[in-house]
Write a protein that holds these residues in place. Structure first.
Motif, short mmCIF file in Angstrom:
data_model
loop_
_atom_site.label_atom_id
_atom_site.label_comp_id
_atom_site.label_asym_id
_atom_site.label_seq_id
_atom_site.Cartn_x
_atom_site.Cartn_y
_atom_site.Cartn_z
N TRP A 127 0.84 -1.21 0.00
CA TRP A 127 0.00 0.00 0.00
C TRP A 127 0.87 1.25 0.00
O TRP A 127 0.61 2.20 -0.74
CB TRP A 127 -0.92 0.00 1.23
CG TRP A 127 -2.14 -0.84 1.09
CD1 TRP A 127 -2.21 -2.13 0.64
CD2 TRP A 127 -3.48 -0.45 1.40
NE1 TRP A 127 -3.51 -2.57 0.67
CE2 TRP A 127 -4.31 -1.58 1.13
CE3 TRP A 127 -4.06 0.70 1.89
CZ2 TRP A 127 -5.69 -1.56 1.33
CZ3 TRP A 127 -5.44 0.72 2.10
CH2 TRP A 127 -6.24 -0.39 1.81
N GLU A 156 2.83 1.77 -3.50
CA GLU A 156 1.99 2.13 -4.64
C GLU A 156 1.37 3.52 -4.48
O GLU A 156 1.32 4.31 -5.44
CB GLU A 156 0.88 1.09 -4.83
CG GLU A 156 1.40 -0.28 -5.23
CD GLU A 156 2.25 -0.23 -6.48
OE1 GLU A 156 1.86 0.46 -7.45
OE2 GLU A 156 3.33 -0.88 -6.50
N LYS A 202 -8.08 5.09 -3.99
CA LYS A 202 -7.40 3.85 -4.37
C LYS A 202 -7.61 2.72 -3.37
O LYS A 202 -7.16 1.60 -3.61
CB LYS A 202 -5.89 4.11 -4.51
CG LYS A 202 -5.51 5.00 -5.68
CD LYS A 202 -5.81 4.29 -6.99
CE LYS A 202 -5.38 5.10 -8.19
NZ LYS A 202 -5.64 4.38 -9.46
N ARG A 203 -8.28 3.00 -2.27
CA ARG A 203 -8.40 2.00 -1.21
C ARG A 203 -9.05 0.70 -1.69
O ARG A 203 -8.53 -0.39 -1.42
CB ARG A 203 -9.19 2.55 -0.02
CG ARG A 203 -9.47 1.48 1.03
CD ARG A 203 -10.06 2.01 2.30
NE ARG A 203 -10.46 0.91 3.16
CZ ARG A 203 -10.68 1.03 4.46
NH1 ARG A 203 -10.52 2.19 5.04
NH2 ARG A 203 -11.05 0.00 5.18
N ASN A 204 -10.18 0.79 -2.38
CA ASN A 204 -10.88 -0.42 -2.81
C ASN A 204 -10.02 -1.26 -3.74
O ASN A 204 -10.01 -2.50 -3.67
CB ASN A 204 -12.19 -0.05 -3.50
CG ASN A 204 -13.22 0.48 -2.52
OD1 ASN A 204 -13.14 0.24 -1.32
ND2 ASN A 204 -14.19 1.23 -3.03
N VAL A 205 -9.28 -0.60 -4.63
CA VAL A 205 -8.41 -1.32 -5.57
C VAL A 205 -7.30 -2.03 -4.81
O VAL A 205 -7.06 -3.23 -5.02
CB VAL A 205 -7.81 -0.35 -6.60
CG1 VAL A 205 -6.80 -1.08 -7.50
CG2 VAL A 205 -8.90 0.27 -7.45
N PHE A 206 -6.60 -1.29 -3.93
CA PHE A 206 -5.49 -1.89 -3.18
C PHE A 206 -5.99 -3.00 -2.25
O PHE A 206 -5.32 -4.02 -2.08
CB PHE A 206 -4.77 -0.82 -2.36
CG PHE A 206 -3.97 0.14 -3.19
CD1 PHE A 206 -3.38 -0.25 -4.36
CD2 PHE A 206 -3.80 1.47 -2.78
CE1 PHE A 206 -2.64 0.64 -5.14
CE2 PHE A 206 -3.07 2.36 -3.54
CZ PHE A 206 -2.48 1.94 -4.72
N LYS A 231 -8.61 -4.93 -2.65
CA LYS A 231 -8.95 -6.11 -3.46
C LYS A 231 -7.69 -6.88 -3.84
O LYS A 231 -7.65 -8.11 -3.75
CB LYS A 231 -9.70 -5.66 -4.72
CG LYS A 231 -10.19 -6.81 -5.61
CD LYS A 231 -11.02 -6.27 -6.76
CE LYS A 231 -11.59 -7.41 -7.62
NZ LYS A 231 -10.55 -8.16 -8.32
N ILE A 232 -6.64 -6.16 -4.27
CA ILE A 232 -5.38 -6.80 -4.65
C ILE A 232 -4.76 -7.52 -3.45
O ILE A 232 -4.34 -8.67 -3.55
CB ILE A 232 -4.40 -5.77 -5.23
CG1 ILE A 232 -4.91 -5.23 -6.56
CG2 ILE A 232 -3.01 -6.38 -5.40
CD1 ILE A 232 -4.11 -4.07 -7.11
#
Length: 314
Positions: free
Chosen positions: A175, A178, A290-294, A296-297
């Protein structure tokens, strides 16, 4: 004294646990853990608000300078003096206040991590823990919704506590790396555009060099220095973390319950804490964008590593 527990749970200060439970998943959602996260978020928000105010004043000074240049040309020397005073107040007093808030927030987050990871507290590095009274006081200011704090570390499904700790630390590193890459690139473009605008204004107004320096460049100096400083700081930080990331990943991919990783995970935690003390933070808007994307990853990656380890144990 090191204690050795079933399913690869070998760590300092361990207590007996039900091996069918994922300790971190349970511990991180307990009221005392959520209380620490809420207090931490309050302090980071205060630090980011202070930074926003500092940046706003720094940005406004050149704009005010331009207006004075057009409507009050005799005020340019006084404005340059004000800009110099602001530079001193900003860097000597306000920046230090911001650093204290960030350090306190990082200490509280370290308390959360060491509790859920079951790691010893490193007093020499971190200092003393923040008092319960202070935590409760900060909680009284919190407006954070509890659902945003639950499952802080997602996707931890391994039956090995140490592996889950490594996965959570890898999540922290990923986190941070990125987000700072993205923010550093944004700031670089902001700086380039700003410098182009400064030069363009100078040509459009046909300003003498001395007037350009006194009326615009001097008031702009705090903003330019601020941008350069932040860009370099974020670049240095994500590059230093990127050197650690492969080692953590290697420990995860080659994990074995027979390997003693106590020293490694404590060392990784020390690195995470030191980087959290950096007052150059990523804005909340970028974090939430970007929280939801990170998340999920991180969740899918952690679940995949956990599944592979659980399969190899079968």
């Amino acid at each position: 004294m090191k204690q050795h527990t079933p399913n690869g749970r070998r760590y300092l200060g361990a207590t007996s646990l039900n091996t069918d439970e994922i300790y971190i998943n349970i511990k991180q959602n307990k009221p005392e853990s959520l209380r620490l996260l809420a207090a931490m978020r309050v302090l980071y928000s205060e630090a980011k608000f202070l930074r926003s105010m500092r940046v706003m004043v720094t940005v406004m000074l050149p704009i005010i300078s331009l207006l004075c240049l057009k409507y009050f040309p005799g005020f340019k020397e006084e404005l340059a003096f004000i800009a110099g005073i602001w530079l001193i107040v900003n860097r000597v007093f306000l920046v230090e206040k911001e650093k204290r808030l960030v350090k306190e927030a990082a200490t509280i987050q370290e308390n959360f991590d060491t509790n859920v990871f079951q790691l010893p507290w490193n007093t020499l590095l971190v200092g003393e823990k923040i008092s319960l009274e202070r935590i409760l006081d900060l909680n009284g200011k919190s407006q954070e919704k509890e659902e945003k704090l639950i499952d802080w570390y997602p996707g931890l499904t391994s039956t090995h506590h140490i592996l889950n700790v490594l996965l959570a630390q890898k999540t922290n590193l990923h986190w941070d790396i990125e987000q700072r890459k993205i923010y550093k690139n944004i700031l670089q473009w902001v700086l380039i555009i700003y410098v182009v605008i400064v030069i363009a204004i100078g040509f459009l107004l046909n300003l003498p060099t001395q007037t350009m320096i006194i009326s615009f460049l001097v008031p702009s100096l705090p903003l330019i220095l601020h941008l350069i400083e932040i860009i370099n700081s974020h670049k240095q930080r994500y590059e230093s973390l990127a050197r650690v990331f492969p080692k953590v990943t290697s420990d995860i991919e080659n994990y074995s319950s027979f390997n003693d990783l106590d020293y490694d995970i404590r060392s990784y935690q020390d690195i995470v804490f030191l980087k959290r003390c950096d007052a150059n933070m990523v804005p909340d808007k970028l974090y939430w964008l970007k929280r939801n994307v990170f998340e999920k990853i991180s969740k899918e990656s952690n679940q995949n590593h956990s599944k592979n380890q659980n399969t190899s144990d079968s």
